[in-house]
Design a protein around this motif. Sequence first.
Motif: not given
Length: 386
Positions: A79, A82-83, A86, A88, A177, A181, A186, A189-191, A274
């Motif tokens: 995660l 991934r951030a 993105h 983030q 986020d 969330r 998180i 939803d994301d994984l 992912i």
Amino acid sequence: MNQAKHGALSEERLAHLRSVIENDVRKGLYYGAVIRVARAGEIGLDATVGSADAEGAHPLASDAVFSIFSLTKAFVNVLALRAVEHGQLALTTRVADIIPEFAGAPRDRATLYHLLTHTTGMPGVWTPKPDMLQDNLAELLQAVCANVHGAVEPGSRCDYSPVSNHVLMAEMLRRTDAADRDIVTILQDDLCTPLRMDSTSLGVRADLRARKVVPDMRGVIPIRIPGRTQPGTFGLFEEERNEAPHVGAVSTTADISRFAEMLRRGGELDGARILSPRMVAMASRNQTGELPNELYKGVALRSGWEAPPAYIGLGFSVRGERIVHHQFGTMTSPGTFGNYGAGSTMFWIDPALHMTFACLTTGVMTQAANIERFQRLSDIAVSAAL
């Protein structure tokens, strides 16, 4: 012989792997195991052996839900990566820039990269406060910020972090986020949802309770990890509401195998992307050089073994070049990567052989015995690659 696109798997060797596990269980080394070995996405071995308990009164089911302990960290690592993709977060983002209460030199110079590589300079404590409840992220964060301080400059030493790093990582994800969330949502939803990991969650969801195996620590875990509502020394692992980003997840071997297959495929599975292939390649490369992992250095020296390098990527353990005691075996490719948890759970991906291995077991073993067990099973598994 199981023929796959990138090679075959020997049915004889995989049958031998199952027989070795059965023999281990008969000898009482552990109680049972659910194991899946695949090559290029084709399952070669999908076996359930033994029971959930020492007495053998409760045979394991193939869809048994396990406390996966530190395998939880692998989900949070992904995660976080991934951030980064993105925008983030960045690998260079300082923790204190997102969490100002994480002040004080030298720890305030630690970045997300240091969290992922276990090189923050903080000691690897098993709990940030004795006997604290660990199901609430805000309480965990407060305890880490108050009690776990930098001992050396970030990047200068590798101390495996049982708790602190992933508490900080989860809070960085939460605070940045866009939808505000919590970490449980998180993760879902994301994984879990995109990968169809339907039996995986932070905490024991009500629909998973009937299949949940209560772990038997067998005196291996040196601290109490109580639950807020659940009884017992290790009640945390039976809590339905559980925000512990370091050890709080439950899952099945099938779900862990899907997670591993996503990584083998460069971050995508069944159309759900992912991570990018570039990020998986970076994350699975040794980032810690020849630094030892201080925790496993101690395990090795107490066992009379050569102390291995840490071989840690961006959150993943990497098998590495040297032949040393390693849960991923000695015959797997040097680029083999994965994660493991508390003397009982493990997955790895061998990208050179296009293989994945996922195994969740009952009856927690000591660190050294677990390393020897999974090294042996991993070598047998990889010997099936033809």
